[in-house]
Design an enzyme around this catalytic site. Structure first.
Site, PDB file in Angstrom:
ATOM      1  N   SER A   1      34.966  50.855  54.799  1.00 26.60           N
ATOM      2  CA  SER A   1      35.463  49.708  54.038  1.00 26.60           C
ATOM      3  C   SER A   1      34.370  48.719  53.684  1.00 26.60           C
ATOM      4  O   SER A   1      34.643  47.719  53.021  1.00 26.60           O
ATOM      5  CB  SER A   1      36.540  48.990  54.846  1.00 26.60           C
ATOM      6  OG  SER A   1      35.988  48.324  55.964  1.00 26.60           O
TER       7      SER A   1
ATOM      8  N   THR B   1      32.497  43.693  51.619  1.00 26.25           N
ATOM      9  CA  THR B   1      33.441  44.808  51.459  1.00 26.25           C
ATOM     10  C   THR B   1      32.962  45.816  50.416  1.00 26.25           C
ATOM     11  O   THR B   1      32.161  45.475  49.539  1.00 26.25           O
ATOM     12  CB  THR B   1      34.817  44.269  51.018  1.00 26.25           C
ATOM     13  OG1 THR B   1      35.786  45.321  51.075  1.00 26.25           O
ATOM     14  CG2 THR B   1      34.774  43.728  49.595  1.00 26.25           C
TER      15      THR B   1
ATOM     16  N   THR C   1      41.051  39.612  54.852  1.00 23.95           N
ATOM     17  CA  THR C   1      40.925  41.039  54.554  1.00 23.95           C
ATOM     18  C   THR C   1      42.292  41.525  54.063  1.00 23.95           C
ATOM     19  O   THR C   1      43.306  40.895  54.325  1.00 23.95           O
ATOM     20  CB  THR C   1      40.497  41.857  55.791  1.00 23.95           C
ATOM     21  OG1 THR C   1      41.489  41.705  56.816  1.00 23.95           O
ATOM     22  CG2 THR C   1      39.148  41.403  56.329  1.00 23.95           C
ATOM     23  N   GLY C   2      42.275  42.676  53.395  1.00 27.69           N
ATOM     24  CA  GLY C   2      43.535  43.203  52.877  1.00 27.69           C
ATOM     25  C   GLY C   2      43.579  43.125  51.370  1.00 27.69           C
ATOM     26  O   GLY C   2      42.522  43.061  50.716  1.00 27.69           O
TER      27      GLY C   2
ATOM     28  N   THR D   1      37.183  45.895  54.717  1.00 29.88           N
ATOM     29  CA  THR D   1      36.502  44.599  54.595  1.00 29.88           C
ATOM     30  C   THR D   1      36.222  44.021  55.976  1.00 29.88           C
ATOM     31  O   THR D   1      36.976  44.261  56.913  1.00 29.88           O
ATOM     32  CB  THR D   1      37.353  43.578  53.800  1.00 29.88           C
ATOM     33  OG1 THR D   1      37.709  44.124  52.551  1.00 29.88           O
ATOM     34  CG2 THR D   1      36.651  42.259  53.607  1.00 29.88           C
TER      35      THR D   1
ATOM     36  N   ARG E   1      36.048  46.452  39.131  1.00 33.24           N
ATOM     37  CA  ARG E   1      37.035  45.599  39.801  1.00 33.24           C
ATOM     38  C   ARG E   1      36.368  44.811  40.935  1.00 33.24           C
ATOM     39  O   ARG E   1      35.671  45.359  41.766  1.00 33.24           O
ATOM     40  CB  ARG E   1      38.167  46.452  40.366  1.00 33.24           C
ATOM     41  CG  ARG E   1      39.229  45.681  41.169  1.00 33.24           C
ATOM     42  CD  ARG E   1      38.975  45.722  42.657  1.00 33.24           C
ATOM     43  NE  ARG E   1      40.094  45.149  43.429  1.00 33.24           N
ATOM     44  CZ  ARG E   1      40.024  44.881  44.735  1.00 33.24           C
ATOM     45  NH1 ARG E   1      38.931  45.121  45.410  1.00 33.24           N
ATOM     46  NH2 ARG E   1      41.060  44.360  45.362  1.00 33.24           N
TER      47      ARG E   1
HETATM   48  N1  GLY Z   1      40.015  42.199  50.419  1.00 37.93           N
HETATM   49  C1  GLY Z   1      39.160  43.167  49.926  1.00 37.93           C
HETATM   50  C2  GLY Z   1      39.472  43.593  48.535  1.00 37.93           C
HETATM   51  O1  GLY Z   1      40.602  43.482  48.086  1.00 37.93           O
HETATM   52  O2  GLY Z   1      38.578  44.050  47.861  1.00 37.93           O
END
Ligand code: GLY
Length: 345
Positions: free
Chosen positions: A85, A215, A248-249, A197, A225
């Protein structure tokens, strides 16, 4: 609340009122600061941050600056090929290219730095810190971010490991039954889109705060993105008068509420860190569109917030039960985060 703190708050409010009389409207709008004095050193991080909080606290004990300590902490994950991640070994975008995001804030100097869609550099946390330290800007992206890193002597490397490349090849083969890639049997779980992340928020005994998030972003993402991690105010935020927070998430859900900033603002108004994180998650739910909800109204995604205040109090909250890493100055390890929804079996 201790007498000294309430007196300090009272004096702070009185002082602010006196100052407001002489200031223009925009300055008058600044809310009262509730937490001014320092306490103990502490570090809080996502569940993959046990080594990060340990390393950061070792360095803080030696007098290292809080941002430098935080960078050294998260670099452990960035350089770990088994953490898919973050950094080296992070899962790539849909074209098989690893694009990394990171941002950081340094409380004492009130500065921020960030990179997004950075390719070929294993430690975007270090590049974000260079943006913070040596430029008048806050965020560099893509090729510009890479050229900036190379100018400081970073080496361009292939960030795919044999394992992360295999995971991507398997995802590509299985993502649709109608395309020209033959499906690979018995690998259905790899069609899912992992998010990871690492966020790390630290404070020293002088009350100096810093935060950092790094991340590889959403696996198999559309090229270019950028999620919440590279956005100061979303993926992480520090106000040296109050505290630091990060996430995170699912990044898109965090961006919609400026969650790092919002969590610090909740602490500014007196909330404890875990309560502040929970309150931010409630705001996330209030802004979540139906397409991201199960028929029972629960989110189809997960999201976590982590926070530490100037006194060294810390906490975390998640939409669904999760663990987070923390170090309270004497011991580091995993703890249970507060949560909004119980997982249904
Ligand atoms: N929180 C990490 C992402 O959405 O890239």
């Amino acid at each position: 609340m201790s007498d000294s703190l309430s007196r300090r708050r009272f004096l702070g409010a009185a002082g602010a009122a006196a100052a407001a009389a002489a200031l223009p409207d925009a300055a008058v709008a600044a809310p009262a600061i509730l937490v001014r004095r320092a306490g103990r050193a502490a570090a809080v991080s996502s569940g993959n941050g046990v080594r990060a909080v340990q390393r950061a606290m070792e360095l803080i004990a030696q007098g290292t600056d809080t941002l430098d300590a935080a960078v050294e902490g998260v670099k452990i994950q960035e350089l770990d090929p088994t953490d898919h991640s973050v950094g080296y070994g992070g899962l790539p975008n849909e074209m098989g290219v690893v694009q990394l995001d990171a941002s950081c804030m340094h409380g004492p100097t009130r500065r921020a730095g960030a990179v997004a869609a950075l390719e070929g550099i294993k430690t975007p946390s270090e590049v974000a810190r260079l943006v913070l330290k040596y430029t008048n800007h806050i965020m560099l992206v893509g090729e510009g971010a890479k050229q900036f890193a190379l100018s400081f002597g970073f080496k361009e490397e292939d960030l795919l490991t044999p394992e992360s490349r295999q995971l991507w090849l398997t995802w590509r083969a299985n993502r649709g039954h109608e395309d020209d890639w033959l499906d690979v049997p018995d690998t259905e779980p790899l069609v899912k889109r992992p998010t990871g992340t690492i966020n790390l928020d630290v404070v020293n005994a002088k009350g100096e705060l810093s935060s950092i998030t790094t991340t590889s972003g959403l696996a198999w993402k559309i090229p270019g993105r950028a999620g919440d991690s590279p956005i100061p105010g979303a993926g992480q935020y520090t106000d040296n008068d109050v505290g630091a927070a990060g996430s995170t998430g699912r990044g898109e859900s965090n961006i919609m509420v400026c969650g790092g900033f919002l969590t610090v603002e909740h602490m500014r108004r007196g909330m404890k860190p875990a309560d502040a994180c929970l309150e931010t998650l409630k705001r996330v739910m209030a802004t979540t569109p139906p397409r991201l909800l199960e028929p029972n109204g629960r989110p189809k995604f997960d999201l976590q917030f982590y926070a530490v205040n100037k006194l060294g109090e810390f906490g975390a909250a998640s939409l669904y039960p999760a663990r987070y890493a923390a170090h309270d100055g004497s011991q580091g390890g995993l703890r249970d985060a507060a949560f909004l929804f119980q997982r249904q079996t």
